[in-house]
Design a protein around this motif. Structure first.
Motif, PDB file in Angstrom:
ATOM      1  N   PHE A  62       0.819  -1.215   0.000  1.00  0.00           N
ATOM      2  CA  PHE A  62       0.000   0.000   0.000  1.00  0.00           C
ATOM      3  C   PHE A  62       0.851   1.262   0.000  1.00  0.00           C
ATOM      4  N   ILE A  63       1.872   1.319   0.821  1.00  0.00           N
ATOM      5  CA  ILE A  63       2.668   2.546   0.896  1.00  0.00           C
ATOM      6  C   ILE A  63       3.445   2.788  -0.393  1.00  0.00           C
ATOM      7  N   ASN A  64       3.635   1.742  -1.199  1.00  0.00           N
ATOM      8  CA  ASN A  64       4.361   1.904  -2.455  1.00  0.00           C
ATOM      9  C   ASN A  64       3.467   2.007  -3.687  1.00  0.00           C
ATOM     10  N   HIS A  65       2.186   1.698  -3.528  1.00  0.00           N
ATOM     11  CA  HIS A  65       1.300   1.692  -4.696  1.00  0.00           C
ATOM     12  C   HIS A  65       0.070   2.579  -4.546  1.00  0.00           C
ATOM     13  N   PRO A  83      -0.079   8.985 -13.671  1.00  0.00           N
ATOM     14  CA  PRO A  83      -0.424   8.596 -12.301  1.00  0.00           C
ATOM     15  C   PRO A  83       0.803   8.570 -11.398  1.00  0.00           C
ATOM     16  N   LEU A  84       0.620   9.060 -10.193  1.00  0.00           N
ATOM     17  CA  LEU A  84       1.682   9.077  -9.187  1.00  0.00           C
ATOM     18  C   LEU A  84       1.317   8.067  -8.103  1.00  0.00           C
ATOM     19  N   HIS A  85       2.202   7.117  -7.875  1.00  0.00           N
ATOM     20  CA  HIS A  85       1.911   6.065  -6.906  1.00  0.00           C
ATOM     21  C   HIS A  85       2.995   6.008  -5.830  1.00  0.00           C
ATOM     22  N   GLY A  86       2.575   5.808  -4.598  1.00  0.00           N
ATOM     23  CA  GLY A  86       3.513   5.560  -3.520  1.00  0.00           C
ATOM     24  C   GLY A  86       3.884   6.800  -2.712  1.00  0.00           C
ATOM     25  N   PHE A  87       4.158   6.569  -1.431  1.00  0.00           N
ATOM     26  CA  PHE A  87       4.503   7.669  -0.532  1.00  0.00           C
ATOM     27  C   PHE A  87       5.854   8.293  -0.860  1.00  0.00           C
ATOM     28  N   GLY A  88       6.805   7.465  -1.316  1.00  0.00           N
ATOM     29  CA  GLY A  88       8.131   7.995  -1.638  1.00  0.00           C
ATOM     30  C   GLY A  88       8.090   9.031  -2.746  1.00  0.00           C
TER      31      GLY A  88
END
Length: 217
Positions: A130-133, A143-148
């Protein structure tokens, strides 16, 4: 009487076909889940490990996104504030569908989360995925995915350098990245962050499952 028997038989046949259809959906998902998860763990820009989140950050994420995460089995329709979609259902939407629209696909999403993805995937793995996707809006039309990546795009810094308010600003966007976009809808994002902080402090108790905005007096 004869008509009633025909209708009853027709209903039984129909229910049998529907049940068989969804059983195939579940069995196919179970057969592919291990590979889907393994591939998803490898993909992601600026991937984070679960250990990159402090205990407090993880606690805030779960309280806002999925407060009963460690106790439900992929689906939670009753916990106040959950917002209908659990972390597992959100990931199923991304990993098992090329396109997703409400309706029949919502039923499939729920069944896959309950009977395939969640039971076959450790909870900590689900969190790492979840935190990465998690979908965090758009960057340059993509699309921008992930907390990083989101930390770098919205704040120009690494995830580990975020302040608590900046971290909460990311959490605020998860359910509706356009509505609460940190760049284009800053006032809406700030308001949601303040409501999240009020909720986390114990000053607001969600009334229903759909009360994820924490705005009902």
């Amino acid at each position: 009487m004869k008509t009633l028997k025909i209708l009853s038989l027709t209903l039984v046949i129909f229910l049998g076909i529907v049940s068989g259809y969804y059983l195939i959906i579940i069995l196919d998902a179970r057969a592919n889940t291990t590979d889907i998860v393994a591939n998803a763990l490898k993909v992601g820009e600026n991937r984070l490990e679960l250990k990159n989140l402090s205990e407090n950050q993880l606690d805030m994420l779960l309280k806002v996104q999925d407060p009963n995460f460690y106790h439900h089995k992929g689906v939670d329709m009753t916990t106040p504030g959950t917002g209908v979609t659990t972390l597992s259902q959100g990931l199923v939407k991304m990993f098992y569908f090329d396109e997703f629209n409400p309706g029949i696909k919502k039923i499939k999403q729920t069944l896959i989360a309950r009977f395939a993805f969640d039971p076959l995937t450790p909870k900590d793995t689900i969190l790492q995925l979840f935190i990465n996707h998690a979908y965090m809006g758009q960057r340059d039309g993509k699309p921008l995915h992930g907390f990083g990546p989101a930390a770098e795009y919205y704040f120009g810094k690494s995830f580990n350098s975020l302040s608590e308010d900046e971290y909460l600003a990311l959490i605020a966007m998860i359910r509706a990245p356009s509505r609460f976009n940190y760049h284009s809808q800053r006032a809406e994002n700030d308001l949601r962050v303040s409501r999240i902080k009020n909720y986390l402090a114990g000053n607001y108790i969600p009334k229903t499952n759909s009360d994820w905005l924490y705005d009902r007096e």
